[in-house]
Design an enzyme around this catalytic site. Structure first.
Site, short mmCIF file in Angstrom:
data_model
loop_
_atom_site.label_atom_id
_atom_site.label_comp_id
_atom_site.label_asym_id
_atom_site.label_seq_id
_atom_site.Cartn_x
_atom_site.Cartn_y
_atom_site.Cartn_z
CB SER A 107 -0.93 0.02 1.22
OG SER A 107 -0.17 0.03 2.42
CG HIS A 162 -41.12 22.67 -11.56
ND1 HIS A 162 -41.09 21.38 -11.09
CD2 HIS A 162 -41.94 23.37 -10.73
CE1 HIS A 162 -41.87 21.29 -10.02
NE2 HIS A 162 -42.38 22.48 -9.78
CB SER A 211 -14.70 24.07 -30.18
OG SER A 211 -14.80 23.06 -31.17
CE LYS A 233 -19.55 25.33 -28.24
NZ LYS A 233 -19.23 23.89 -28.35
CD GLU A 248 -19.41 21.50 -20.00
OE1 GLU A 248 -20.30 21.92 -20.76
OE2 GLU A 248 -18.32 21.04 -20.41
CE LYS A 307 -4.07 3.11 4.34
NZ LYS A 307 -4.96 2.39 5.26
#
Length: 488
Positions: free
Chosen positions: A45, A178, A299, A305, A312, A347
């Site tokens: 480990s 909503h 992009s 873009k 995100e 861990k």
């Protein structure tokens, strides 16, 4: 005590640092032969628990001193032991001492380093303790340290949100339920809603720290020690509030790790919610904000873009934070007392959660601090979707109309407007009266966004006056978060 970020992320390579010294197992006395290669590979480990080295050394110094007080080390031996531990820590920080492929775990590696410096004297440090209470202590020390780093980063994000909110207390925005236009709100009020969520996260972490401030050191493998040790003094020396009252629980307990992972998962959920809103706000359909170039990407094929990658990624990484919690809870389910090797699996999810939060939080704070709010767009869209309908219904209630009847009348008015392609402000007195006799000319008094905001002046409401009060209270609260994180 904590190492630098670089030290924490050091991963050992496969080259022995001592030029190929023999394996130093901590448990070989009862065995005539060595472990199979498959067992060795499964058991090792050190590739991930090496980041506990600074905390293991800190606990080792405290343990050495308690052995000295118990008369198990002479003054000279104690001085040499502490000097060797200090030298070993310096060597670890400098990268001069590293674990080897033959080291099973962080404890094995550090004992090897101590033996290299002290010979047989280094073996005396093992008296009265086990890897079981060592690792439980190390992980608590690590988490109590790093939770403060996380709270510091949360305070930065809270501050960024509050700075934006302060600029937009009077900026009207479409409040939604909503994802549909519901009622106008102060955009500052909406931003502060996220601050309250993160403030609850900080409160949970501070409350977690109170329960985590219990030292397992001195519990040994499971039953304590027959040696005249002093766990309470060791606990205080390491910054804990007390020593564990039950040695079996002390080495088996991982509630503190699971609870931390729950808190981390909730932070992830709150980051995801904020990230989702930012993704929407930055879209062409909303156009509420523009992201700074430093916190957005482009992009490879579409030159126009501007992508909200930070938001995100924050949204996406919530999945691994939730997954880390599920991983540990599943590992802990059904384990008998006391220590079981399954606990080696505690861990990696903890370390991953710490790393993830310390990666995402600064990026989100930078994104929020630098985004530019399109106030013209927000205020123009605030009344869209007949968002003042509730204010109109409540005006009728103040005139003595039952809310059920007021709700019905305003609903009919919305339908009439939709059929006739009109907004509330376009209606004539005759058109209002045609829908319901309750709609007298004075209803126009509430058909303004500033008036709607100002009227929501109950505690917790979106009225700018209330938002300013809320902002002042949050500043004091977040100042307290930052002070706790730094111990000031």
């Amino acid at each position: 005590m904590s190492g630098t970020k670089g030290e924490e992320h050091t991963v050992p390579d496969n080259t022995p640092s001592d030029g190929g010294s023999r394996s130093l197992r901590l448990w070989g006395g009862r065995f005539e032969g060595g472990p199979a290669d498959a067992l060795t590979r499964l058991s090792v480990s050190v590739q991930f628990d090496w980041r506990l080295a600074p905390y293991d050394l800190l606990a080792s110094r405290a343990h050495a001193r308690v052995l000295g007080r118990a008369g198990l080390l002479t003054d000279d031996e104690l001085a040499r032991m502490l000097g060797a531990l200090d030298d070993l820590e310096d060597a670890c920080k400098a990268g001069e001492f590293r674990p080897t492929v033959a080291d099973e775990d962080v404890h094995t590696a550090l004992e090897r380093g101590l033996l290299e410096r002290l010979g047989s004297l280094g073996g005396k440090l093992r008296a009265g303790r086990s890897r079981n209470d060592q690792v439980a202590t190390d992980l608590r020390l690590y988490l109590r340290d790093h939770v403060r780093h996380i709270v510091s980063r949360l305070a930065e994000l809270e501050t960024a949100l509050m700075s934006q909110a302060e600029q937009h207390v009077d900026t009207a925005a479409p409040g939604m339920t909503h994802l549909q236009h519901a009622q106008p709100v102060s955009f500052g009020h909406q931003l502060l809603a996220h601050v309250h969520a993160f403030a609850r996260d900080v409160d949970r972490l501070r409350d977690w720290d109170r329960r985590a401030a219990v030292s397992p050191l001195g519990s040994g493998a499971l039953a304590g020690s027959s040696l005249p040790l002093d766990p309470e003094t060791v606990a205080r020396e390491l910054g804990f509030d007390s020593a564990a009252p039950n040695s079996m629980d002390a080495v088996a307990d991982r509630d503190f790790a699971a609870e931390f992972l729950f808190d981390a998962a909730m932070i992830g959920v709150h980051l995801s919610r904020l990230g989702e809103e930012i993704v929407l706000w930055a879209s062409q359909e909303f156009r509420w904000i523009e992201m700074d170039d430093a916190y957005s990407t482009g992009s490879s094929i579409m030159p126009q873009k501007k992508n909200p990658d930070v938001a995100e990624l924050a949204r996406g990484k919530s999945g691994r934070l939730i997954g880390n919690l599920m991983t540990l809870l599943t590992t802990l389910k059904g384990l008998p007392l006391t220590y079981n090797r399954d606990l080696q699996e505690d861990k990696e999810p903890v370390f991953d959660a710490v790393d993830t939060l310390l990666l995402v939080l600064p990026a989100m704070a930078g994104l929020v601090a630098t985004m530019r709010v399109n106030t013209t767009r927000l205020e123009a869209s605030a009344p869209d979707g007949f968002a003042l309908a509730t204010d109109l219904a409540e005006l009728l209630v103040r005139k003595g109309v039952a809310f059920r009847d007021a709700h019905e009348a305003v609903g009919h008015l919305v339908v009439w407007c939709q059929v006739n392609d009109k907004e509330f402000e376009d209606l004539t007195d005759d058109e209002l009266a045609k829908v319901s006799p309750h709609f007298t000319p004075d209803v126009r008094d509430v058909l303004s966004v500033p008036g709607a905001l100002a009227s929501r002046s109950a505690p917790g409401g979106t009225a700018p006056s209330r938002v300013r009060e809320q902002l002042a209270a949050l500043r004091d609260l977040v100042d307290g978060h930052a002070a706790w994180a730094t111990g000031s």
